[in-house]
Design a protein around this motif. Structure first.
Motif, PDB file in Angstrom:
ATOM      1  N   GLY A 215      -0.350  14.800   0.175  1.00 48.18           N
ATOM      2  CA  GLY A 215      -0.501  13.475  -0.431  1.00 48.18           C
ATOM      3  C   GLY A 215       0.057  12.342   0.408  1.00 48.18           C
ATOM      4  O   GLY A 215      -0.037  11.182   0.028  1.00 48.18           O
ATOM      5  N   SER A 216       0.646  12.648   1.547  1.00 48.90           N
ATOM      6  CA  SER A 216       1.220  11.606   2.398  1.00 48.90           C
ATOM      7  C   SER A 216       0.137  10.939   3.249  1.00 48.90           C
ATOM      8  O   SER A 216      -0.993  11.427   3.332  1.00 48.90           O
ATOM      9  N   ALA A 217       0.505   9.833   3.882  1.00 47.55           N
ATOM     10  CA  ALA A 217      -0.420   9.123   4.774  1.00 47.55           C
ATOM     11  C   ALA A 217       0.381   8.374   5.829  1.00 47.55           C
ATOM     12  O   ALA A 217       1.529   8.001   5.613  1.00 47.55           O
TER      13      ALA A 217
ATOM     14  N   ILE B 297      -0.755   4.037  -1.530  1.00 48.25           N
ATOM     15  CA  ILE B 297      -1.531   3.486  -2.660  1.00 48.25           C
ATOM     16  C   ILE B 297      -2.821   2.880  -2.117  1.00 48.25           C
ATOM     17  O   ILE B 297      -2.799   2.176  -1.108  1.00 48.25           O
ATOM     18  N   GLY B 298      -3.916   3.137  -2.786  1.00 47.41           N
ATOM     19  CA  GLY B 298      -5.161   2.444  -2.478  1.00 47.41           C
ATOM     20  C   GLY B 298      -5.932   2.950  -1.278  1.00 47.41           C
ATOM     21  O   GLY B 298      -6.898   2.316  -0.856  1.00 47.41           O
ATOM     22  N   LEU B 299      -5.537   4.092  -0.721  1.00 44.89           N
ATOM     23  CA  LEU B 299      -6.284   4.669   0.395  1.00 44.89           C
ATOM     24  C   LEU B 299      -7.296   5.674  -0.146  1.00 44.89           C
ATOM     25  O   LEU B 299      -7.036   6.345  -1.141  1.00 44.89           O
TER      26      LEU B 299
ATOM     27  N   LEU C  66      -9.221  -8.480   6.278  1.00 44.90           N
ATOM     28  CA  LEU C  66      -9.833  -7.397   5.511  1.00 44.90           C
ATOM     29  C   LEU C  66      -9.136  -7.244   4.164  1.00 44.90           C
ATOM     30  O   LEU C  66      -9.747  -6.822   3.191  1.00 44.90           O
ATOM     31  N   ARG C  67      -7.849  -7.593   4.123  1.00 44.65           N
ATOM     32  CA  ARG C  67      -7.004  -7.457   2.922  1.00 44.65           C
ATOM     33  C   ARG C  67      -6.856  -6.008   2.495  1.00 44.65           C
ATOM     34  O   ARG C  67      -6.737  -5.688   1.315  1.00 44.65           O
ATOM     35  N   SER C  68      -6.892  -5.156   3.499  1.00 46.40           N
ATOM     36  CA  SER C  68      -6.784  -3.716   3.281  1.00 46.40           C
ATOM     37  C   SER C  68      -6.293  -3.087   4.574  1.00 46.40           C
ATOM     38  O   SER C  68      -6.485  -3.657   5.648  1.00 46.40           O
ATOM     39  N   PRO C  69      -5.684  -1.915   4.496  1.00 42.39           N
ATOM     40  CA  PRO C  69      -5.377  -1.206   5.729  1.00 42.39           C
ATOM     41  C   PRO C  69      -6.658  -0.886   6.496  1.00 42.39           C
ATOM     42  O   PRO C  69      -7.737  -0.758   5.915  1.00 42.39           O
TER      43      PRO C  69
ATOM     44  N   PHE D 194       0.799  -1.221   0.000  1.00 40.47           N
ATOM     45  CA  PHE D 194       0.000   0.000   0.000  1.00 40.47           C
ATOM     46  C   PHE D 194       0.836   1.277   0.000  1.00 40.47           C
ATOM     47  O   PHE D 194       0.351   2.349   0.328  1.00 40.47           O
ATOM     48  N   THR D 195       2.107   1.144  -0.412  1.00 41.21           N
ATOM     49  CA  THR D 195       2.984   2.302  -0.592  1.00 41.21           C
ATOM     50  C   THR D 195       3.789   2.103  -1.865  1.00 41.21           C
ATOM     51  O   THR D 195       3.974   0.983  -2.323  1.00 41.21           O
TER      52      THR D 195
END
Length: 191
Positions: free
Chosen positions: A108-110, A97-99, A127-130, A70-71
């Motif tokens: 744009g950071s997370a 990525i994907g948030l 969940l397969r997601s953050p 996810f990055t």
């Protein structure tokens, strides 16, 4: 894993996959969370907390592999800081990525954190997601250190309240936060 813990995880993941919001324990403080890709659920958390959307929230990931997924182009220093940290650490990175958009800061950071809590890790895997993680309080009020300090207003506003660790009265505190730039420089935001 015992069957009660498994059924608690099953119920939490089912709620998350249906776009719901949960209240759950982490290795730091209890959190309000949802799928980090679900913009509608994220906006609901802002409403529950009465929090300005300009204040971004962090996401939990199960492990380093999920963090990488996810990055984009995460500097090696991020992994070194996470591995060497003696207490919970959140890293703010430049290319998530994907948030969903509400989780991104104006630049744009997370922020991401790998919790030491196996329950949270399993939620993220399943969940397969953050998983969004923000303290279980109304914005501006003190952060609850354990379940018994969470207000009835917060408890009644979510779709599922995890059973795991409700009786834990050990005080916890939020993680440290470090912002990592593409050039591998970093800045401590919250010690």
């Amino acid at each position: 894993m015992n069957r009660y813990l498994k059924s608690d995880i099953d119920a939490a993941v089912e709620t998350l996959k249906k776009g719901g919001v949960i209240l759950y324990p982490t290795d730091t403080v209890w959190g309000i969370g949802c799928n980090a890709a679900d913009e509608k659920a994220i906006r609901r958390i802002f409403d529950i907390k009465r929090r300005a959307e300009a204040k971004s929230m962090i996401s939990l990931v199960a492990d380093s592999a999920q963090l990488e997924r996810f990055t984009d182009g995460l500097p090696e220093i991020a992994f070194q800081l996470i591995e060497e940290a003696v207490s919970p650490i959140t890293v703010i990175v430049d290319h998530p990525i994907g948030l969903a958009a509400p989780l991104l800061a104006p630049d744009g950071s997370a922020g991401f954190r790998i919790p030491a809590e196996p329950f949270c890790q399993e939620l993220c895997r399943r969940l397969r997601s953050p998983l969004v993680s923000t303290s279980a309080n109304i914005s501006g009020e003190p952060t609850p250190r354990f379940f018994g300090e969470i207000s009835d207003e917060i408890i009644s506003a979510v779709d599922y309240v995890v059973l795991h660790r409700r009786d834990d009265t050990e005080p916890h505190r939020p993680s440290s936060i470090i912002k990592i730039s593409d050039d591998s420089s970093f800045k401590i935001i919250r010690p």
